[in-house]
Design a protein around this motif. Structure first.
Motif, PDB file in Angstrom:
ATOM      1  N   ALA A   1       0.454   0.825  11.625  1.00  0.00           N
ATOM      2  CA  ALA A   1       0.887  -0.297  10.788  1.00  0.00           C
ATOM      3  C   ALA A   1       0.240  -0.239   9.411  1.00  0.00           C
ATOM      4  CB  ALA A   1       0.545  -1.622  11.472  1.00  0.00           C
ATOM      5  N   GLY A   2      -0.903   0.435   9.301  1.00  0.00           N
ATOM      6  CA  GLY A   2      -1.520   0.615   7.992  1.00  0.00           C
ATOM      7  C   GLY A   2      -2.746  -0.244   7.753  1.00  0.00           C
ATOM      8  N   LYS A   3      -3.465  -0.599   8.815  1.00  0.00           N
ATOM      9  CA  LYS A   3      -4.644  -1.468   8.650  1.00  0.00           C
ATOM     10  C   LYS A   3      -5.735  -0.765   7.841  1.00  0.00           C
ATOM     11  CE  LYS A   3      -5.082  -1.894  13.106  1.00  0.00           C
ATOM     12  NZ  LYS A   3      -3.908  -1.086  13.453  1.00  0.00           N
ATOM     13  N   THR A   4      -6.010   0.499   8.155  1.00  0.00           N
ATOM     14  CA  THR A   4      -7.043   1.235   7.411  1.00  0.00           C
ATOM     15  C   THR A   4      -6.624   1.419   5.957  1.00  0.00           C
ATOM     16  OG1 THR A   4      -7.835   2.398   9.376  1.00  0.00           O
ATOM     17  CG2 THR A   4      -8.282   3.423   7.255  1.00  0.00           C
ATOM     18  N   THR A   5      -5.368   1.774   5.734  1.00  0.00           N
ATOM     19  CA  THR A   5      -4.866   1.931   4.366  1.00  0.00           C
ATOM     20  C   THR A   5      -4.976   0.623   3.592  1.00  0.00           C
ATOM     21  OG1 THR A   5      -3.313   3.648   5.076  1.00  0.00           O
ATOM     22  CG2 THR A   5      -2.865   2.568   2.979  1.00  0.00           C
ATOM     23  N   LEU A   6      -4.676  -0.490   4.269  1.00  0.00           N
ATOM     24  CA  LEU A   6      -4.783  -1.793   3.618  1.00  0.00           C
ATOM     25  C   LEU A   6      -6.227  -2.064   3.202  1.00  0.00           C
ATOM     26  CD1 LEU A   6      -3.738  -4.531   2.737  1.00  0.00           C
ATOM     27  CD2 LEU A   6      -3.930  -5.318   5.111  1.00  0.00           C
ATOM     28  N   LEU A   7      -7.189  -1.802   4.088  1.00  0.00           N
ATOM     29  CA  LEU A   7      -8.591  -2.013   3.739  1.00  0.00           C
ATOM     30  C   LEU A   7      -8.999  -1.149   2.549  1.00  0.00           C
ATOM     31  CD1 LEU A   7     -10.515  -2.266   7.151  1.00  0.00           C
ATOM     32  CD2 LEU A   7      -9.984  -4.089   5.540  1.00  0.00           C
ATOM     33  N   ARG A   8      -8.597   0.113   2.560  1.00  0.00           N
ATOM     34  CA  ARG A   8      -8.975   1.014   1.470  1.00  0.00           C
ATOM     35  C   ARG A   8      -8.295   0.610   0.162  1.00  0.00           C
ATOM     36  NH1 ARG A   8     -11.992   5.241   2.775  1.00  0.00           N
ATOM     37  NH2 ARG A   8     -12.300   5.745   4.971  1.00  0.00           N
TER      38      ARG A   8
ATOM     39  N   PRO B   1       0.832  -1.216   0.000  1.00  0.00           N
ATOM     40  CA  PRO B   1       0.000   0.000   0.000  1.00  0.00           C
ATOM     41  C   PRO B   1       0.860   1.258   0.000  1.00  0.00           C
ATOM     42  CG  PRO B   1      -0.731  -1.576   1.665  1.00  0.00           C
ATOM     43  CD  PRO B   1       0.614  -2.027   1.194  1.00  0.00           C
ATOM     44  N   ARG B   2       0.220   2.387  -0.251  1.00  0.00           N
ATOM     45  CA  ARG B   2       0.931   3.662  -0.325  1.00  0.00           C
ATOM     46  C   ARG B   2       1.427   4.134   1.037  1.00  0.00           C
ATOM     47  NH1 ARG B   2       1.200   6.182  -4.914  1.00  0.00           N
ATOM     48  NH2 ARG B   2      -0.108   5.500  -6.660  1.00  0.00           N
ATOM     49  N   PHE B   3       0.740   3.724   2.112  1.00  0.00           N
ATOM     50  CA  PHE B   3       1.129   4.152   3.455  1.00  0.00           C
ATOM     51  C   PHE B   3       1.145   2.934   4.369  1.00  0.00           C
ATOM     52  CE2 PHE B   3      -1.536   7.401   1.423  1.00  0.00           C
ATOM     53  CZ  PHE B   3      -0.601   8.404   1.253  1.00  0.00           C
ATOM     54  N   GLY B   4       1.843   3.064   5.494  1.00  0.00           N
ATOM     55  CA  GLY B   4       1.886   1.997   6.477  1.00  0.00           C
ATOM     56  C   GLY B   4       3.146   1.174   6.380  1.00  0.00           C
ATOM     57  N   ALA B   5       3.246   0.180   7.278  1.00  0.00           N
ATOM     58  CA  ALA B   5       4.465  -0.614   7.386  1.00  0.00           C
ATOM     59  C   ALA B   5       4.528  -1.756   6.382  1.00  0.00           C
ATOM     60  CB  ALA B   5       4.569  -1.184   8.815  1.00  0.00           C
ATOM     61  N   LEU B   6       3.405  -2.140   5.796  1.00  0.00           N
ATOM     62  CA  LEU B   6       3.357  -3.323   4.940  1.00  0.00           C
ATOM     63  C   LEU B   6       4.222  -3.144   3.699  1.00  0.00           C
ATOM     64  CD1 LEU B   6       2.018  -6.120   4.676  1.00  0.00           C
ATOM     65  CD2 LEU B   6       0.208  -5.021   3.343  1.00  0.00           C
TER      66      LEU B   6
ATOM     67  N   GLU C   1       5.374  -5.550   8.510  1.00  0.00           N
ATOM     68  CA  GLU C   1       6.026  -5.441   7.206  1.00  0.00           C
ATOM     69  C   GLU C   1       5.479  -6.482   6.237  1.00  0.00           C
ATOM     70  OE1 GLU C   1      10.238  -5.371   7.455  1.00  0.00           O
ATOM     71  OE2 GLU C   1      10.284  -3.424   8.467  1.00  0.00           O
ATOM     72  N   GLU C   2       4.821  -7.499   6.789  1.00  0.00           N
ATOM     73  CA  GLU C   2       4.126  -8.498   5.982  1.00  0.00           C
ATOM     74  C   GLU C   2       2.877  -8.925   6.735  1.00  0.00           C
ATOM     75  OE1 GLU C   2       6.750 -12.329   7.511  1.00  0.00           O
ATOM     76  OE2 GLU C   2       7.100 -11.487   5.525  1.00  0.00           O
ATOM     77  N   LEU C   3       2.022  -9.696   6.080  1.00  0.00           N
ATOM     78  CA  LEU C   3       0.833 -10.238   6.731  1.00  0.00           C
ATOM     79  C   LEU C   3       1.201 -11.583   7.334  1.00  0.00           C
ATOM     80  CD1 LEU C   3      -1.912  -9.451   4.050  1.00  0.00           C
ATOM     81  CD2 LEU C   3      -1.425  -8.194   6.152  1.00  0.00           C
ATOM     82  N   THR C   4       1.160 -11.668   8.676  1.00  0.00           N
ATOM     83  CA  THR C   4       1.598 -12.873   9.361  1.00  0.00           C
ATOM     84  C   THR C   4       0.398 -13.601   9.947  1.00  0.00           C
ATOM     85  OG1 THR C   4       3.660 -11.768   9.972  1.00  0.00           O
ATOM     86  CG2 THR C   4       3.108 -13.797  11.150  1.00  0.00           C
ATOM     87  N   GLU C   5       0.223 -14.872   9.566  1.00  0.00           N
ATOM     88  CA  GLU C   5      -0.864 -15.681  10.120  1.00  0.00           C
ATOM     89  C   GLU C   5      -0.583 -15.942  11.601  1.00  0.00           C
ATOM     90  OE1 GLU C   5      -3.591 -17.256   8.803  1.00  0.00           O
ATOM     91  OE2 GLU C   5      -3.384 -16.960   6.634  1.00  0.00           O
ATOM     92  N   THR C   6      -1.612 -15.818  12.424  1.00  0.00           N
ATOM     93  CA  THR C   6      -1.471 -16.074  13.853  1.00  0.00           C
ATOM     94  C   THR C   6      -2.800 -16.612  14.364  1.00  0.00           C
ATOM     95  OG1 THR C   6      -0.821 -15.094  15.982  1.00  0.00           O
ATOM     96  CG2 THR C   6      -2.065 -13.698  14.477  1.00  0.00           C
ATOM     97  N   THR C   7      -2.949 -16.729  15.670  1.00  0.00           N
ATOM     98  CA  THR C   7      -4.205 -17.182  16.284  1.00  0.00           C
ATOM     99  C   THR C   7      -4.560 -16.247  17.422  1.00  0.00           C
ATOM    100  OG1 THR C   7      -3.138 -18.593  17.940  1.00  0.00           O
ATOM    101  CG2 THR C   7      -3.617 -19.593  15.779  1.00  0.00           C
ATOM    102  N   ALA C   8      -5.796 -16.347  17.895  1.00  0.00           N
ATOM    103  CA  ALA C   8      -6.212 -15.510  19.027  1.00  0.00           C
ATOM    104  C   ALA C   8      -5.352 -15.805  20.250  1.00  0.00           C
ATOM    105  CB  ALA C   8      -7.696 -15.746  19.338  1.00  0.00           C
TER     106      ALA C   8
END
Length: 554
Positions: free
Chosen positions: A380-387, A354-359, A533-540
């Motif tokens: 981290a850029g969650k909103t930017t990622l959604l948009r 994305p244009r903004f954030g850590a990803l 910096e990347e999307l990391t799979e995790t659990t609750a």
């Protein structure tokens, strides 16, 4: 000479009344005593929670009544503003003492330095230790507030209050806009509170689990519940079940009293006709007939009055039972057209930046009715990622593709046209759907009758959220991929319950960016992604373990 005793820690308001300058009444004769320990103050948006805290803190003056505070009071407002040019030590209120300590250590023995410092020789150590308990170990005392994130600024202000060693601490929605890591630090501060009275306004269920009691502010009065949020919900459900039984019994009694009143009226009329006929047949003297008539009217009046009194009492019991029923009903809606087959691909993300954030590089595939949570630190850029996923923002690199109808509910709820009514807003999102069908669905979102005509710009916070949710879920074509950005921010507990019940009926794929772990778990998240910096799979479980670990403070 003996020293005067310090005032016992206490927080009381007596016969408190308050009106805004336009005449709007908030409280009328509210009396409240907050006990030692941790108290959570809950209530629907608009019930006056923040206003009450401002009255207790002395920021507002009551129209009548009094507020009594025993001990030192500190207050953290909901809408916090800090001077970004301030250094951290100044924001903590220790800059002068710190400068005096530096001067003394350098050999300057001026009296004013000792007077400024007093007995606070460990001021720096205490400040750094307090920052550390809130996960702010790394910020130091010489940085400026402008170099901190919004969540760090909130925790910094809380650290300043804790350094004052208050006897009474008031917190107004302290977890709003905090990421999951900052929330954990605040939870720990609440867990460790032992100093006196802590009163916190919040809709954060994880935070409310940590209090000793819940004060529920409704219709200008407070009901008390022992324990945290789970105990409160259980007790509330029990009370509502009992209130429902009382309401049904009261409704039945009103119907019975109406029936008996009508029967009494019929009996009186029949008796009066009979007496009149008998007097005419017997040709009774006028004076005797008059006496019979008066006697008959008096008996009829007594009988009628008895049944009318009973009906009035039954109606009063009905009103009382109706008042006990809360108006924060759940949304119960069916959304079969949102269903997605288990194997169908609904979203693919390949090499996305994305244009903004850590990803820096994100890849993802969502299939069927998966429920995906995006969590991570603020910034981290969650909103930017959604948009970016919705196509609203173009990425720097990579691509995102959707294969089913998509709808997005942003934090600002700007999907509504404030000039249009609720029904008209939904019609915009569902062109061609008959008006009566839209209104039938809106009734399930608690917009019944004339309320469906209310302009969006005049809705309360909770109503506006329900209207925005309706416009997204009832859209045509039906959304089979739904994205929500921090949906519980600024929602009261009733609205969170309503959102949860609505999402239970949603059968499509769901992607939610959020910090409220309790809410995310309640809506059945099936995949957890940590955004960095990347999307990391995790659990609750891993998320909660991460929040408990020392590294979460870094």
């Amino acid at each position: 000479m003996s020293q005067p005793l310090a005032p016992a820690t206490s927080l009381t308001c007596s016969a408190l009344s308050f009106r805004w300058p336009d005449g709007t009444e908030v409280f009328d004769g509210l009396s409240l005593t907050v006990g030692h320990g941790r108290t959570g103050l809950v209530g629907t948006n608009g019930s006056g929670k923040s206003t009450l805290l401002r009255l207790l803190a002395g920021q507002l003056r009551p129209s009548a009544g009094s507020v009594t505070v025993g001990g030192r009071l500190a207050y953290l407002p909901q809408n916090l503003t800090l001077d970004t040019s301030l250094r951290v030590d100044a924001a903590l209120g220790i800059a002068e003492r710190r400068a005096a300590l530096r001067a003394i250590e350098s050999g300057d023995a001026a009296v004013e330095h000792f007077e400024t410092l007093g007995d606070d020789w460990d001021v720096e150590e205490r400040a750094l230790a307090t920052l550390g308990t809130l996960g702010l170990d790394g910020i130091g005392l010489d940085r400026t507030v402008g170099q901190l994130s919004g969540g760090e600024s909130v925790l910094l202000r809380l650290a300043a209050l804790l350094l004052e060693r208050p006897d009474v601490l008031l917190l107004d929605e302290p977890t709003n806009n905090l990421d999951v890591f900052a929330r954990r630090r605040l939870y720990e501060a609440v867990d460790s509170w032992r100093s006196g009275i802590l009163l916190v306004v919040s809709h954060d269920r994880d935070l409310l689990e940590r209090v000793d009691r819940i004060a529920d502010l409704r219709a200008g009065s407070v009901s008390w519940y022992g324990g945290g949020h789970s105990a409160y919900e259980e007790a509330l459900a029990t009370r509502q079940e009992a209130a429902g039984r009382m309401l049904r019994a009261a409704e039945s009694d009103v119907r019975r009293q109406k029936r008996e009143l009508e029967e009494a009226r019929t009996k009186v009329a029949r008796r009066q006709r009979h007496n009149k006929k008998m007097d005419a047949q017997n040709r009774a003297p006028r004076i005797v007939a008059g006496a019979h008539k008066r006697s008959s009217q008096e008996a009829a009046g007594k009988l009628k009055g008895l049944h009318e009194d009973r009906l009035q009492e039954a109606r009063e019991r009905l009103d009382e039972a109706s008042d006990a029923i809360r108006d924060d009903a759940e949304i119960r809606v069916r959304l079969p057209h949102t269903a997605v087959p288990a194997g169908r691909t609904v979203l693919t993300v390949e090499g996305l930046r994305p244009r903004f954030g850590a990803l820096r590089e994100g890849s993802l595939q969502v299939r069927g009715p998966e429920r995906v949570a995006l969590i991570g630190r603020n910034g981290a850029g969650k909103t930017t990622l959604l948009r970016t996923l919705t196509g609203e923002l173009a990425p720097r690199e990579g691509q995102a593709r959707t294969f089913v109808p998509l709808r997005f509910l942003p934090q600002r709820l700007d999907v509504l046209d404030d000039a249009l009514g609720v029904a008209a807003n939904v019609s915009r999102a569902a062109p061609g759907v008959p008006d009566n069908q839209i209104r039938a669905q809106l009734a399930r979102f608690l917009f019944k009758g004339a309320r469906a005509e209310q302009p969006a710009g005049t809705l309360s916070g909770g109503e506006r959220f329900r209207a925005a949710l309706a416009s997204v879920l009832l859209a045509e074509p039906a959304p089979q991929l739904l994205m929500l950005d921090e949906p519980t921010n600024n929602l009261d507990l009733a609205s969170v319950r309503q959102l949860t019940s609505a999402l239970e009926a949603y059968e499509g794929a769901l992607v939610i960016a959020g910090h409220d772990l309790g809410f995310l778990e309640s809506v059945g998240i099936t995949r957890w992604l940590l955004v960095g910096e990347e999307l990391t799979e995790t659990t609750a479980e891993e998320v909660r373990d991460l929040l408990e670990s020392p590294s979460a403070r870094d």
